[in-house]
Design a protein around this motif. Structure first.
Motif, PDB file in Angstrom:
ATOM      1  N   PHE B 405       0.844  -1.201   0.000  1.00  0.00           N
ATOM      2  CA  PHE B 405       0.000   0.000   0.000  1.00  0.00           C
ATOM      3  C   PHE B 405       0.877   1.247   0.000  1.00  0.00           C
ATOM      4  N   ALA B 409       1.151   3.879  -3.174  1.00  0.00           N
ATOM      5  CA  ALA B 409       0.520   5.199  -3.139  1.00  0.00           C
ATOM      6  C   ALA B 409       0.713   5.843  -1.783  1.00  0.00           C
ATOM      7  N   GLU B 411       0.529   8.748  -0.899  1.00  0.00           N
ATOM      8  CA  GLU B 411      -0.453   9.783  -0.607  1.00  0.00           C
ATOM      9  C   GLU B 411      -1.877   9.242  -0.755  1.00  0.00           C
ATOM     10  N   GLY B 412      -1.985   7.924  -0.872  1.00  0.00           N
ATOM     11  CA  GLY B 412      -3.284   7.333  -1.175  1.00  0.00           C
ATOM     12  C   GLY B 412      -4.315   7.533  -0.089  1.00  0.00           C
ATOM     13  N   THR B 709      -4.776  12.144  -8.647  1.00  0.00           N
ATOM     14  CA  THR B 709      -5.464  10.865  -8.817  1.00  0.00           C
ATOM     15  C   THR B 709      -4.894   9.806  -7.878  1.00  0.00           C
ATOM     16  N   ASN B 710      -4.017  10.238  -6.944  1.00  0.00           N
ATOM     17  CA  ASN B 710      -3.420   9.294  -6.007  1.00  0.00           C
ATOM     18  C   ASN B 710      -4.450   8.486  -5.244  1.00  0.00           C
ATOM     19  N   ARG B 711      -5.425   9.188  -4.652  1.00  0.00           N
ATOM     20  CA  ARG B 711      -6.384   8.486  -3.802  1.00  0.00           C
ATOM     21  C   ARG B 711      -7.289   7.569  -4.618  1.00  0.00           C
ATOM     22  N   ARG B 713      -6.597   6.149  -7.310  1.00  0.00           N
ATOM     23  CA  ARG B 713      -5.793   5.019  -7.778  1.00  0.00           C
ATOM     24  C   ARG B 713      -5.579   4.028  -6.635  1.00  0.00           C
ATOM     25  N   PHE B 714      -5.330   4.569  -5.454  1.00  0.00           N
ATOM     26  CA  PHE B 714      -5.146   3.734  -4.272  1.00  0.00           C
ATOM     27  C   PHE B 714      -6.394   2.885  -4.023  1.00  0.00           C
ATOM     28  N   THR B 717      -6.868   0.242  -6.755  1.00  0.00           N
ATOM     29  CA  THR B 717      -5.901  -0.847  -6.628  1.00  0.00           C
ATOM     30  C   THR B 717      -6.306  -1.797  -5.513  1.00  0.00           C
TER      31      THR B 717
END
Lengths: 107, 840
Positions: B405, B409, B411-412, B709-711, B713-714, B717
């Protein structure tokens, strides 16, 4: 005699007592005291752990009932497994004492 | 239990007393003698308890040994069960460790549940704020808080040292730390007098700055440091684990020094972040009621057209911190619990298969005198042992997943860096393991003839994996839309260099103008399109009320128009950013010298202001302060509210040659035909040639946009990962049941083949079974998906929670996996040799 041997003997005596008739702790105490002086030690309370162990092993079964003197008491009965255990123990004991007698005679 | 033992002892004493009396003792003496003869009841109790405990431990040990022997005898069963549980429990633990600091763990302040953030909430900002003048009023008159405190919005300051550094500096009211319940680790807190303008400046260092800049010197107190060319005395050091209540970064804490007179001035724009500690027994709801009159009164100072858009916010510090990730956290927890449930169903299925295989063994043990209770205990021990083994391996899985995790990411999710597997998380894992064990351990109790419960379990697994897959495809499609949407600008081959000039060095307008003039000259030498701006998409700048705008010759605009953003840009901006000018024209270099500044409106703003009328050539006053200008063009909307919100209205103002309006912070933009990375050193060199101590951040625009889009994408995923786990488990479960049924029905199949059934008939017979249960599972899963995905609407971008394509994809994948899982056993069934089957 070592303590656990003594305990084993005490349990055997309890089973034997109950094989005659179901009885409560106090009744067993009286019987044991009459039959074998000193086996219980000075304190009557020491009978109860043995009763509980036998009950956990399902050799005896306790049930709350009224006595003829109108006292509430936990009455213990021998179970089938208990009866079997007693027979085995008596046989063992007989064999052992026979062996001992022979030994003593020839010694 | 203890009462029962006591009753028995009492009964003994009474009977002994009766007996003693019968022997001739007086009643009192008889009772006393009975007690003496019995001995100590306490010791009897202890002995009885010891008997019970030792028997319990004996049985436990026997059960455990027997269970372990059983596991060794069927290693495939044991390994599958433990691996399944390890995945379920491991994933649950990993997610729990990530969301625990957000949702459950108390914030690092004493009595944190009484800390709140409060203030006005309006379209200007995403969080509540206060205005200093009103705040002063509230502070003297409020009855909700034991203490309330404020900070200025976090800013930066420049540390003068051998290598100058830009630091995060926060100016606070003197009671800031006291209100939070925090004391400095070293030195003293601020004194109230230090908030007075002109008072000697003092500072509290963050633990990290104290270590990195001052080598953790314990004798640092009383030394000075130079911030923005001011000498400031070090008063103390903040604790190591100190956190700002709004979770911002902090290097230096300073006492805020704004004057009450300035705060109360009519046009004061001193914005504050305000926090309070509730009085004992006052709830957040009550605090809101008590502040309401003050709020209503303050509202009178707000322009009438803005009033309907401003409201009072009082919320817990936790809500203030996690409002953006609350839904995501709960969703991830829900998804992983679904996975855990699926894993439990799978293990329950394995246990049922094993129970059937062991029917003989159990019958034999029952015949040998093992009571029903004893057998149940044995089963339960096996279950809990499996749960604990699965949990132990699960810890390793959790640890690895958490690493994944964080690496995937960082910053996810908020506070992801704080996620770790500690004692608290391990206790959670233990509880989950035991709970799972009880859950799947109960399975044999529900089983009916013809493996009905097993079929139900398979259907449930199919349903859950369908639900997870639907979630996964929704989030993946949402992410894809987010990443491929038109931004209104072209991030490819675009480099942005941002910096903030040092306040002291560029204090005068002349110094600023001179700096920017030289900067433009130098940066123009770099090939490609170049522009300067004060801010860049996908963020906006702080805006002004729409209702203030005036158009020459037009009636006043509608109130309640929200805010309108604006940027100061140089003429190359539209070309460099790749923002299309849709009508009229862009700015021209010649216009920068003198005259009325020209304006370019965004399409949204132009439509709202002018409807179908042509905006080009119109005279407008956009800030309501009499700064009239001419609209020369309309530009396409560019994202200015992040990626997931539609672009808000904004306008562009040309940066004039003598303008200081760019301010101290600016962004230089370069659109290049060459490799953007090659540009970075060149840009740095040019800026360093002018001011070597100026820190500059150079990033590719694509990187900046990606950060938004970090969050998503997290989330995509993680849910995708869980869906894959879930699908695998469900397929294994289905395969297991099918294989079991084929094995059980070998004789029947043999008979059918002997009387003429073809292998094709047999395969179809088995597959029909699989079809019925998976069909049921798919139907239930679709229903669950349709009703549950509504809850995650807030996490989806431009896609309906009931998106049919996502449902179809999920159902299709489940159907394919189920077909494959059923195919192998059905073909094994088709190859049954009737002669062999009937002979056994």
């Amino acid at each position: 005699m070592k303590q656990d041997h003594l305990q084993g003997t005490l349990e055997l005596v309890i089973l034997k007592t109950l094989s005659a008739a179901p009885n409560h702790g106090f009744g067993i105490t009286l019987h044991v005291q009459q039959a074998s002086t000193g086996l219980l030690g000075v304190e009557e309370g020491s009978l109860y752990p043995a009763l509980h162990r036998l009950e956990k092993q399902r050799l005896i079964q306790g049930e709350w009932k009224k006595t003829e003197n109108a006292r509430r008491a936990r009455i213990y009965t021998l179970t089938a497994a208990g009866r079997q255990r007693l027979t085995e123990a008596e046989t063992n004991w007989a064999t052992l004492s026979k062996g001992l007698q022979k030994l003593l005679r020839f010694a | 239990m203890k009462e029962d033992w006591q009753d028995e002892i009492d009964s003994h004493l009474e009977m002994r007393g009766d007996w003693n009396q019968a022997q001739g003792l007086p009643p009192d003496a008889a009772k006393a003698e009975a007690r003496k003869q019995f001995g100590s009841p306490l010791r009897t109790w202890e002995d009885i308890r010891a008997v019970h405990i030792s028997i319990w431990l004996d049985t436990l040990w026997q059960d455990t040994r027997q269970a372990l022997r059983g596991f060794r005898r069927s290693p495939i069963f044991s390994l599958t069960a433990i691996a399944t549980l390890a995945i379920g429990i491991g994933a649950t633990t990993a997610v729990f460790s990530a969301v625990d600091p957000l949702l459950f763990r108390s914030l690092p302040y004493p009595g944190a549940d009484r800390l709140v953030s409060f203030g006005f909430f309006g379209p200007i900002d995403t969080n509540e704020f206060h205005l200093a003048g009103m705040y002063l009023d509230w502070r003297t008159r409020q009855t909700a808080f034991e203490s309330m405190t404020s900070m200025l919005p976090a800013g930066t300051c420049d540390l003068d040292a051998s290598t100058p550094r830009r630091l995060q500096c926060v100016s606070v009211e003197a009671n800031f730390l006291k209100t939070l319940g925090i004391a400095p680790m070293l030195g003293r807190d601020f004194l109230s007098g230090e908030n007075q303008p002109g008072a000697p400046r003092t500072a509290l260092l963050s633990y990290d700055l104290w270590r990195s800049q001052f080598g953790a010197d314990p004798n640092i107190l009383g030394h000075t440091l130079t911030l923005d060319d001011q000498q400031i005395r070090i008063a103390g050091v903040l604790p190591k684990d100190f956190e700002m209540p709004q979770l911002g970064g902090i290097d230096v804490m300073l006492p805020a020094q704004w004057s009450e007179t300035a705060a109360r001035a009519p046009n004061s724009t001193i914005f504050l972040r305000t926090f309070g500690r509730l009085k004992d027994g006052v709830t957040i709801e009550q605090a809101r009621e008590r502040l309401q009159p003050l709020f209503q009164e303050s509202l009178k100072g707000v322009p009438p057209e803005l009033r309907p858009e401003v409201r009072l916010v009082v919320r817990s510090l936790r809500d203030r911190q996690i409002h953006e990730v609350k839904l995501a956290s709960w969703m991830l927890l829900g998804a992983v619990l679904a996975l855990l449930l699926l894993a439990c169903a799978n293990v329950a299925n394995l246990l049922l298969a094993r129970a059937t295989a062991r029917r003989g063994e159990l019958a034999m043990r029952a015949a040998l005198g093992a009571g029903r209770g004893r057998l149940v205990r044995q089963t339960l021990t096996e279950g809990i042992l499996l749960g604990l083994l699965g949990g132990a391996v699960g810890c390793v899985v959790a640890w690895s997943l958490l690493r994944v995790f964080i690496t995937a990411a960082p910053e996810g999710l908020l506070r992801l860096n704080q996620a770790r597997i500690d004692l608290r998380v391990l206790l959670f894992t233990l509880a989950v393991s035991i709970l799972s064990a009880l859950l799947f351990g109960m399975a044999p109790a529900f089983e009916r003839p013809q493996a009905v419960f097993r079929k139900f379990l398979v259907a449930a697994q199919v349903a859950i994996s369908l639900l997870l897959l639907t979630g996964a495809s929704l989030f993946a499609r949402s992410l894809q839309k987010l990443e491929t949407q038109p931004l209104g600008f072209q991030p490819a081959r675009l480099v942005a260099a941002s910096f903030t000039l040092r306040r002291q060095k560029y204090r005068t307008p002349q110094a600023q103008v001179a700096f920017y003039r030289e900067l433009e000259e130098r940066l123009h030498r770099i090939p490609g399109a170049f522009a300067l701006s004060d801010s860049i998409p996908p963020r906006g700048s702080m805006g002004r009320p729409y209702s203030n705008i005036r158009i020459a010759g037009h009636p006043p605009l509608q109130p309640n128009g929200g805010m309108v953003g604006f940027r100061y840009v140089t003429p190359g901006y539209f070309q460099a950013m790749g923002v299309r000018v849709m009508s009229g024209r862009s700015f021209e270099e010649a216009e920068r010298a003198t005259g009325v500044p020209p304006l370019v409106l965004s399409l949204t703003l132009a439509r709202r202001m002018f409807g179908s009328e042509n905006p080009v050539g119109q005279q407008v006053d956009l800030d309501g302060l009499g700064h009239w200008g001419t609209v020369v063009g309309v530009a396409a909307d560019a994202k200015n509210n992040g990626l997931s919100e539609p672009a808000g209205p904004e306008y562009y103002r040309l940066r004039m040659d003598d303008s200081i309006q760019l301010g101290l912070s600016a962004v230089a933009l370069f659109r290049t035909a060459a490799d953007p990375d090659a540009l970075t050193p060149w840009i740095r060199r040019e800026i360093a040639a002018m001011d070597s101590s100026l820190p500059v951040t150079v990033t590719k625009m694509e990187t900046r946009v990606d950060a938004y889009t970090n969050r998503p994408r997290f989330i995509a995923t993680l849910v995708g990962l869980f869906a894959i786990f879930g699908l695998t488990l469900a397929a294994v479960g289905l395969y297991g049941v099918m294989a079991f049924l084929v094995a059980q029905r070998t004789r029947e199949i043999g008979i059918r083949m002997a009387i003429g059934a073809t292998p094709g008939n047999i395969a179809a017979l088995i597959q029909k079974h699989a079809l019925v249960w998976t069909g049921g599972g798919v139907a239930a899963g679709l229903l669950a998906a349709i009703s549950l995905t509504r809850l995650v609407r807030g996490l989806l971008f431009e896609i309906s929670p009931q998106d049919p394509l996502s449902l179809v994809i999920a159902a299709g994948v489940v159907a394919i996996a189920a077909t494959l899982a059923a195919w192998i056993p059905s073909h094994r069934a088709a190859r049954v040799d009737p002669a062999a089957a009937l002979r056994t």
